[in-house]
Motif scaffolding. Structure first.
Motif, short mmCIF file in Angstrom:
data_model
loop_
_atom_site.label_atom_id
_atom_site.label_comp_id
_atom_site.label_asym_id
_atom_site.label_seq_id
_atom_site.Cartn_x
_atom_site.Cartn_y
_atom_site.Cartn_z
N UNK A 103 0.83 -1.21 0.00
CA UNK A 103 0.00 0.00 0.00
C UNK A 103 0.86 1.26 0.00
N UNK A 104 1.98 1.22 0.72
CA UNK A 104 2.88 2.38 0.75
C UNK A 104 3.48 2.63 -0.63
N UNK A 105 3.82 1.57 -1.35
CA UNK A 105 4.37 1.72 -2.70
C UNK A 105 3.34 2.35 -3.63
N UNK A 106 2.07 2.06 -3.38
CA UNK A 106 1.00 2.62 -4.19
C UNK A 106 0.76 4.09 -3.86
N UNK A 107 0.71 4.39 -2.58
CA UNK A 107 0.53 5.78 -2.13
C UNK A 107 1.10 5.92 -0.72
N UNK A 108 1.78 7.04 -0.50
CA UNK A 108 2.47 7.24 0.77
C UNK A 108 1.59 7.82 1.86
N UNK A 109 0.44 8.31 1.51
CA UNK A 109 -0.49 8.85 2.50
C UNK A 109 -1.80 8.09 2.41
N UNK A 110 -2.23 7.56 3.53
CA UNK A 110 -3.46 6.78 3.59
C UNK A 110 -4.37 7.43 4.63
N UNK A 111 -5.54 7.89 4.21
CA UNK A 111 -6.43 8.58 5.14
C UNK A 111 -7.85 8.06 5.00
N UNK A 112 -8.65 8.42 5.99
CA UNK A 112 -10.09 8.17 5.94
C UNK A 112 -10.47 6.72 5.75
N UNK A 123 -6.84 1.53 13.38
CA UNK A 123 -6.48 2.62 12.48
C UNK A 123 -5.24 3.36 12.99
N UNK A 124 -5.13 3.48 14.30
CA UNK A 124 -3.98 4.16 14.90
C UNK A 124 -2.68 3.42 14.56
N UNK A 125 -2.71 2.09 14.60
CA UNK A 125 -1.52 1.31 14.27
C UNK A 125 -1.12 1.52 12.81
N UNK A 126 -2.10 1.54 11.92
CA UNK A 126 -1.83 1.76 10.50
C UNK A 126 -1.31 3.18 10.28
N UNK A 127 -1.94 4.14 10.94
CA UNK A 127 -1.52 5.54 10.80
C UNK A 127 -0.07 5.71 11.24
N UNK A 128 0.29 5.16 12.39
CA UNK A 128 1.65 5.30 12.91
C UNK A 128 2.64 4.55 12.02
N UNK A 129 2.25 3.37 11.51
CA UNK A 129 3.14 2.64 10.61
C UNK A 129 3.45 3.49 9.38
N UNK A 130 2.44 4.12 8.78
CA UNK A 130 2.65 4.96 7.61
C UNK A 130 3.52 6.17 7.95
N UNK A 131 3.33 6.77 9.10
CA UNK A 131 4.16 7.90 9.52
C UNK A 131 5.63 7.47 9.61
N UNK A 132 5.85 6.35 10.28
CA UNK A 132 7.22 5.85 10.44
C UNK A 132 7.84 5.46 9.10
N UNK A 133 7.03 4.88 8.22
CA UNK A 133 7.53 4.45 6.92
C UNK A 133 7.89 5.66 6.05
N UNK A 134 7.13 6.75 6.15
CA UNK A 134 7.47 7.96 5.41
C UNK A 134 8.79 8.55 5.89
N UNK A 135 9.02 8.50 7.18
CA UNK A 135 10.29 8.99 7.74
C UNK A 135 11.44 8.15 7.20
N UNK A 136 11.27 6.84 7.20
CA UNK A 136 12.29 5.93 6.67
C UNK A 136 12.54 6.21 5.19
N UNK A 137 11.47 6.43 4.43
CA UNK A 137 11.58 6.69 3.00
C UNK A 137 12.35 7.99 2.74
#
Length: 110
Positions: A57-66, A80-94
């Motif tokens: 999902x991150x490869x498809x889009x880096x921001x996932x909302x709603x 949702x909080x776990x997914x939100x935090x995972x995406x935040x951390x993954x963006x930082x890594x990217x």
């Protein structure tokens, strides 16, 4: 109290805590708070299937909302909080990886 509810009887290695007289086993230690009024968050351990889907999902889009975040979370049996935090951390890594790649390219150029 000997242990957390549902934890069972403390094992033989349970130790006495100071002068309080309370017994505590290692299984209860995460229940103690680092600061008064603030519980320590338990680290989420993602399965390999969950990580693969999150990366996809991150490869498809880096921001996932709603609704997208809600659907992904429910399909992976996460909050949702776990997914939100995972995406935040993954963006930082990217961003960090991108910066390192740019610096490597500049170093090659001279």
């Amino acid at each position: 109290p000997l242990c957390a509810p549902g934890c069972g009887v403390p094992p033989a290695w349970a130790a006495r805590l100071g002068a309080t007289g309370f017994l505590i086993s290692k299984c209860c230690l995460p229940l103690f708070k680092a600061k008064p009024g603030k519980a320590k968050r338990v680290r989420t351990i993602f399965s390999s299937e969950q990580l693969a889907r999150l990366e996809q999902e991150f490869a498809r889009q880096q921001y996932l909302v709603g609704q997208e975040r809600c659907l992904l979370a429910s399909s992976l049996h996460l909050t949702e909080e776990q997914v939100k935090v995972w995406f935040q951390n993954r963006r930082i890594k990217w961003r960090k990886q991108s910066l390192e790649q740019q610096q490597a390219k500049l170093a090659k150029m001279g």
